[in-house]
Each structure stands twice: as C-alpha cells, then as structure tokens.
Write a protein that holds these residues in place. Sequence first.
Motif: not given
Lengths: 263, 248
Positions: A160, A181, A258, B87-90, B131
Amino acid sequence: MTNGKKLSEKSIGAVCAVVSIGAFIILWYWGTQATQLGLLIPGPFDVLKAVGTGIVGKVGRHSILAHAGYSLLRVMIGFIIGSLVGVVLGLLMGWYRIAEAIFNPLFRIIRPIPPIAWIPISIIWFGLGEDAKIFLIFLASFSNTTLNSMAGARSVDPEIVNAARMLGASERKIFTTIVLPASVPNIFAGLQVAISSSWATVLAAEMVRSSEGLGWMIVAGMNNNDMIQILSGIVMIGVVGYILAIIMRRAEDVLCRWNKSGK
Amino acid sequence: MSEKKTKVKVNHLTKKFGDLLVLNDMSFDVEDGDLLCVVGPTGCGKTTFLNSLTKIYDITDGEILLNGEQVDPKKQNIAYIFQGDSTMPWLTVEENVRFGLDIKKIPEARKKEQVDKYLEIVGLSKYRKYYPKQLSASMLQRVSIARAFATEPELLLMDEPYGQLDIELRFKLEDELVKLWQMTGTTVLFITHNIEEAVYLGNKIMVLTNKPTTVKKTLINELPRPRDIAAPEFVKLRNEVTELIKWW
C-alpha cells in the motif's frame, strides 16, 4: 449478515448479560443470607439501596454521581493528554527509524514501571493536588497507547505504501494518509487498555490523598468501617468502567467500520 | 509511417543485493503507447526489475529515463499495480480511485469525472460505497486498475496483477486491460510468468534470461485483436517465447 440475524444475536447477547448479572446477584444475596459471608459483606440490595441514596443524597460532601464525575474528569484529562502523546510518539517510533533509535531505549525503561510506583515522585514534584493525579494517569495511558501505535505503524502493508509512493505521495502524505489510518485498529486496542489502566490509577491516586472521587469514597468507607460505602464505590467503579468500555467500542465501530468483513 | 517516441530508456541497469548480481547491465527502450509484456523464468528477478525501474529499490548502476528525464514518481505521472491487493482498506472503492487524483491535486470537477468514468469502465459503479473487505479478489484488482488509470499515467507498471486469480477472471480482466490501453494509449509494462498471457496482451514481448538477468530478446507481436488463443499464429508465437524462456 441479515438485519434479522444481527438483531437476534444482539437479543441473545442481552438476555445472556441479564442472566449472568442476575445469577451473580442471586448468588451474592444467598451467600450473605444463608452463610457466614453475611458477617463480612452486606447483601446486594443494601448496596444498591445505598447507591440510590447516594445518588439523590450525599456521601461526604458530594453525591455519588459527583464523586464519579470528579474521578472521571481526572481520568479524562490524563487519558487524553497521555493518549495524544502516546499515539504521536508511537507512530513516529514505528515509522521513522531515527525516532525509534532516539526514543525507544528510554521508552523501554519507562514502560515496565507501574504508574503507582511514581506516586511518591509525583507528590514531591506536583504536591497533593490535581496535577499529581493527572500526571499518574498520563503515565498509565501513555505507555499502552505508545506501544500499540508503534505496532500499528510497523504493520502497515508495504504494497500500500509503495502504491501511494508510485502515485507521487510525499513522505509526509504517506504518514498522514496511509500510516495513520492503517494504525487506527491498533491505536484503539491501546486506548481500550489505557482507559482501564487510567481508571485503576485514578483510584490509587485518590486513595493516597483527596477529598472527593470514588477512590476517596472507598478509603473513607474503610476508615469508618463502612462496608456498604466501600461496596457502593466499587459498584460505581464497575458501572462507570462499563459505560466507558461501551463508548470506546462504539467509537471503534464508527472509526474502524472498514475493518469489518461482510456487506 | 511516423516514428514512435521513446517513452522509457534503460541504460546499463544493474542491481546487486550484496554480492548477488540480480540484474546485469540491461539496456532497452520502451516506445510511447507500448504494451510491453516482460516474461522470464521463475525467480529470474522480474519483480526486482520492476522495483528497480521505479526506484523502490536503489539501483547499483545505470540509468532509467522517462521522457528523457530521470525517473521520479513525485515529478512524473507513474502508476503501479502490484501482485497482491494494494487497495487502502479504510477507504471506500470510490475514495480508493480518488486517492491518486487527490495526491496529484487534480481539480474537484475533473476528479469526479475521472472517478465516475473509470468506475464505470471496470464495472464497479454499483459498489462505490463498499469497503475493500466487502469485495472479492477480482473486484479488488479492478479497484487498483481504476485507481491507476484514473490518474492517466504516462507509464503504468503491472507486476503479475492477475497471478492470484482464477482463469475466468483473468481472461475478463485481461480484456478489460486491453480495452483501457487502447482507449487511453498509456504505455504499459506488464510483468508476467504466464507466456499465454504475455502473447495475449502485449504488442511487444521482452524475454529475460535466468539470473543474473539480462534482456534475451524482444519480439514484436502483431497478432490481430481480439486474439484467439487457439489460432495457429498465436500458438506459434507462444511456442517461440517458450523456446526462448526454456532453461531446462
């Protein structure tokens, strides 16, 4: 998961909670009525009645709710300052090697020291007033949040980070939009432990010297050999702790929604 | 016929890990608008090659130029799609696709336009508020693809992006990639260990050697699209690449 299924799981949870608390109260009542335990502690209904009387009336100079409020205020001030410092320091140590090299050796020495071991020093430094108590709570929350925030920053998925870097993100942007985050679930785990630790510490601090708060209530009860007052204080600690845990869990549910699987 | 501009120029690229020489004096050019598939034997250092190209790894020697300038993702518009989920999970699907545009400070109206356009192309408009944890593996890769294409990169690097997907999804996403490439004209470097995939996708195929890795041969692939993997010309080219790759 369907809404109906969620609801039924919630209902089962609520029923189980009522049953377990009810069973405990019955057992306590039976123990005080039918055994020698009644000579050592009052029954649950005497304690609940005293809590009710304390809420509308006074225990010492304040109502029980006011005592809980004093303790809670001390906890919140120390907890917020300690957690803020802990989160920032933990993220910096987890992400930047230089920050880890500078601060981690010192942190490793401070971390195992229990907050109550600082009581004598805090009294010498800050006196017997509020500052000493807040300092102790600060220490109690600081260590846990630092440790968990550091773990969160270290566990950020490198793919990421690289994806963000390839899209042109600066190091500062990566820290604020990726590292922070991604660490939130770990930070919350730390905050949960920190709030319990802070709550335990405020009671210890109030037992040393104070004229209000739930810790004072317990110590005053002990000095007057008033078992009902001691248990009233303990019950209030449990209630406030439970409410705090629920608030924390709700906040986590919102901020980490999320992190839950399923639609 | 107009001469194509050189997009990427790699001169004497060398990468060592300690004493281990992984990339050995590699030189090649990538032309503007190429979909260059890079294949090589397992463990030959394909990912190291891509990571060196993008400066994720510091190179030991040589130079990599994009439009005649040293590669720098902060200054140039590059995107990278990784093998695993990045992908950014948040962030929701929509926010993930926006991420690159936010970094590049694209005006808000344009951002919205790009997000809508690429979500539509990869078929995720309906899932924009989901999400990543709520999505399947192929949907996650489509989010990464939309995020990469939304920034309209000068160079898109893909490191075995479909390696973990089943064959049906792979075919679907390969067609989606070809469609996007034809539509945008983006220069794409696509790393794969799958020879059939390389022949199906690339307009050029670069074959790497075993370690220490160097460029063995670059083949031009002019098979008409959509390509038929059972067509004799396809099979012939696939066999040719297989022969070049053989180390046994």
